[in-house]
Design a protein around this motif. Structure first.
Motif, PDB file in Angstrom:
ATOM      1  N   LYS A  86       0.833  -1.205   0.000  1.00  0.00           N
ATOM      2  CA  LYS A  86       0.000   0.000   0.000  1.00  0.00           C
ATOM      3  C   LYS A  86       0.868   1.256   0.000  1.00  0.00           C
ATOM      4  N   GLN A  87       1.943   1.251   0.803  1.00  0.00           N
ATOM      5  CA  GLN A  87       2.846   2.394   0.834  1.00  0.00           C
ATOM      6  C   GLN A  87       3.525   2.604  -0.515  1.00  0.00           C
ATOM      7  N   GLU A  88       3.923   1.506  -1.164  1.00  0.00           N
ATOM      8  CA  GLU A  88       4.549   1.616  -2.481  1.00  0.00           C
ATOM      9  C   GLU A  88       3.564   2.164  -3.509  1.00  0.00           C
ATOM     10  N   GLU A  89       2.294   1.757  -3.378  1.00  0.00           N
ATOM     11  CA  GLU A  89       1.274   2.252  -4.311  1.00  0.00           C
ATOM     12  C   GLU A  89       1.073   3.753  -4.139  1.00  0.00           C
ATOM     13  N   GLN A  90       1.038   4.226  -2.870  1.00  0.00           N
ATOM     14  CA  GLN A  90       0.877   5.651  -2.620  1.00  0.00           C
ATOM     15  C   GLN A  90       2.087   6.426  -3.127  1.00  0.00           C
ATOM     16  N   THR A  91       3.282   5.882  -2.928  1.00  0.00           N
ATOM     17  CA  THR A  91       4.498   6.542  -3.403  1.00  0.00           C
ATOM     18  C   THR A  91       4.511   6.627  -4.924  1.00  0.00           C
ATOM     19  N   ALA A  92       4.083   5.546  -5.582  1.00  0.00           N
ATOM     20  CA  ALA A  92       4.036   5.537  -7.046  1.00  0.00           C
ATOM     21  C   ALA A  92       3.041   6.566  -7.563  1.00  0.00           C
ATOM     22  N   ASN A 158       6.586  19.016  10.847  1.00  0.00           N
ATOM     23  CA  ASN A 158       6.186  17.673  11.279  1.00  0.00           C
ATOM     24  C   ASN A 158       5.632  16.859  10.121  1.00  0.00           C
ATOM     25  N   VAL A 159       4.860  17.485   9.249  1.00  0.00           N
ATOM     26  CA  VAL A 159       4.335  16.778   8.084  1.00  0.00           C
ATOM     27  C   VAL A 159       5.478  16.337   7.175  1.00  0.00           C
ATOM     28  N   GLY A 199      -5.429  12.645   6.422  1.00  0.00           N
ATOM     29  CA  GLY A 199      -4.437  12.141   7.364  1.00  0.00           C
ATOM     30  C   GLY A 199      -3.203  11.542   6.733  1.00  0.00           C
ATOM     31  N   GLN A 200      -3.100  11.555   5.389  1.00  0.00           N
ATOM     32  CA  GLN A 200      -1.963  10.972   4.697  1.00  0.00           C
ATOM     33  C   GLN A 200      -1.104  12.067   4.056  1.00  0.00           C
ATOM     34  N   LYS A 201       0.184  11.927   4.218  1.00  0.00           N
ATOM     35  CA  LYS A 201       1.126  12.886   3.639  1.00  0.00           C
ATOM     36  C   LYS A 201       1.100  12.808   2.122  1.00  0.00           C
ATOM     37  N   LEU A 303     -11.001  12.703   9.579  1.00  0.00           N
ATOM     38  CA  LEU A 303      -9.666  12.716   8.985  1.00  0.00           C
ATOM     39  C   LEU A 303      -9.298  14.142   8.561  1.00  0.00           C
ATOM     40  N   THR A 304      -8.035  14.480   8.697  1.00  0.00           N
ATOM     41  CA  THR A 304      -7.612  15.865   8.528  1.00  0.00           C
ATOM     42  C   THR A 304      -6.937  16.136   7.192  1.00  0.00           C
ATOM     43  N   ASP A 305      -7.205  17.334   6.679  1.00  0.00           N
ATOM     44  CA  ASP A 305      -6.461  17.915   5.559  1.00  0.00           C
ATOM     45  C   ASP A 305      -5.679  19.103   6.106  1.00  0.00           C
ATOM     46  N   VAL A 306      -4.460  19.271   5.631  1.00  0.00           N
ATOM     47  CA  VAL A 306      -3.661  20.448   5.960  1.00  0.00           C
ATOM     48  C   VAL A 306      -3.223  21.094   4.655  1.00  0.00           C
ATOM     49  N   TRP A 307      -3.570  22.371   4.492  1.00  0.00           N
ATOM     50  CA  TRP A 307      -3.182  23.131   3.307  1.00  0.00           C
ATOM     51  C   TRP A 307      -2.197  24.214   3.729  1.00  0.00           C
ATOM     52  N   LEU A 308      -1.207  24.442   2.877  1.00  0.00           N
ATOM     53  CA  LEU A 308      -0.190  25.464   3.113  1.00  0.00           C
ATOM     54  C   LEU A 308      -0.355  26.590   2.100  1.00  0.00           C
TER      55      LEU A 308
END
Length: 323
Positions: A86-92, A158-159, A199-201, A303-308
């Protein structure tokens, strides 16, 4: 060596039975041989299927409880493999998206004409002109501006480099939210870059990204603006800013990958699902924290979203002519 021991002990048991006729002794030796084979099988199962550091401790446990531990280890390995996939899929997915380099927003000084002062370790005061007698005028305001900026940038850091502390930092900021009507606040308008979604980077890794001036690669940017055109508030001593949004005033949300959606700004802060952007559903609403630099919102599951922020409209240096 374990299998060799098994064979020797079995042979000894058979010889002893032949010469002594002791059926009990033979049964005991055969039981020892059965346990040794069971242990050897479990140990081989663990050793040949191991692919992480946990194999060592699991092997030790297998020597005592071979059957149960082997089953648990296989389940653990399968779970670890699924998480890795799953992590590899998100990275891809992140690698496939177009990257936009942005930098952290600069600090907003409430009193832009003030001289910024600081104190050295010996207690001497300075500003851009050199040594001075005591802190500058409005130093309390300068200190507050610095504190607000630092706490927002702590979340960004932190993110980027310490995801384990993100939840605690978000909760701390949400307790300090001063925007009573975030969906109608002027700070909502402008250009944003999501760095955390559900909640996901989602921000891409970048060497030196924790440094203030280092670029941050983001897969998506979002523009929020008045559909009818920009409207500025009257100029004040602190600068010229966007006017607050009216109740049910229409705004347009436009993402860098082509999503365009119009919604009405309301005091209720309800969640609006805007559509697909950056590979997942994009929402606006449920805002729990809004400042010059950061926007935090939560979906219906919490679940959280963070916008910059990635523009400079918040600095108050805008032209008085409507755009």
């Amino acid at each position: 060596p374990t299998l060799g021991r098994l064979q020797v002990e079995t042979d000894k048991a058979q010889i002893s039975h032949t010469h002594t006729g002791g059926f009990t002794y033979n049964t005991t030796r055969m039981r020892t041989a059965w346990i040794t084979m069971r242990t050897a099988t479990a140990a081989l199962c663990v050793l040949f299927s191991a692919h992480n550091v946990a194999c060592f401790s699991t092997t030790i446990k297998a020597l005592t409880f071979p059957k149960r531990t082997c089953i648990r280890y296989v389940a653990f390995s399968r779970s670890s493999s699924l998480r890795s996939a799953k992590q590899e899929e998100q990275t891809a997915l992140l690698d496939d998206l177009t990257k936009f380099p942005i930098t952290r927003p600069e600090m907003h000084w409430t009193v832009p004409i003030q001289k910024i002062g600081w104190q050295d370790e010996d207690g001497n005061w300075f500003d851009k002109d050199g040594p001075r007698l005591g802190p500058p005028q409005n130093y309390w305001r300068q200190s507050m501006d610095e504190r607000l900026y630092d706490q927002d940038m702590e979340l960004v850091n932190n993110v980027l480099i310490n995801l384990g502390d993100v939840k605690a930092t978000i909760l701390n900021l949400e307790k300090k939210n001063s925007a009573r009507k975030p969906c109608r606040h002027r700070n909502l308008l402008g250009k944003w870059a999501p760095i955390l979604r559900c909640g996901q980077k989602v921000v891409c890794e970048n060497k030196g990204s924790a440094d203030f001036g280092a670029p941050i690669d983001v897969p998506l940017t979002i523009d929020i603006f008045r559909t009818a055109g920009r409207k500025l508030a009257p100029k004040i001593v602190y600068g010229t800013f966007d006017a607050p949004l009216g109740e049910r005033e229409e705004i347009t949300i436009r993402s860098s990958d082509g999503l365009v959606k119009q919604i009405c700004a309301t005091e209720s802060n309800d969640i609006s699902i805007l559509g697909m952007a950056g590979g997942s559903l994009l929402q606006l609403g449920g805002i729990t924290y809004l400042s010059d630099y950061i926007l935090i919102q939560r979906d219906q599951k919490g679940l959280t979203d963070v916008w910059l922020r990635c523009d400079d409209a918040y600095l108050g240096k805008n032209s008085i002519v409507n755009e």
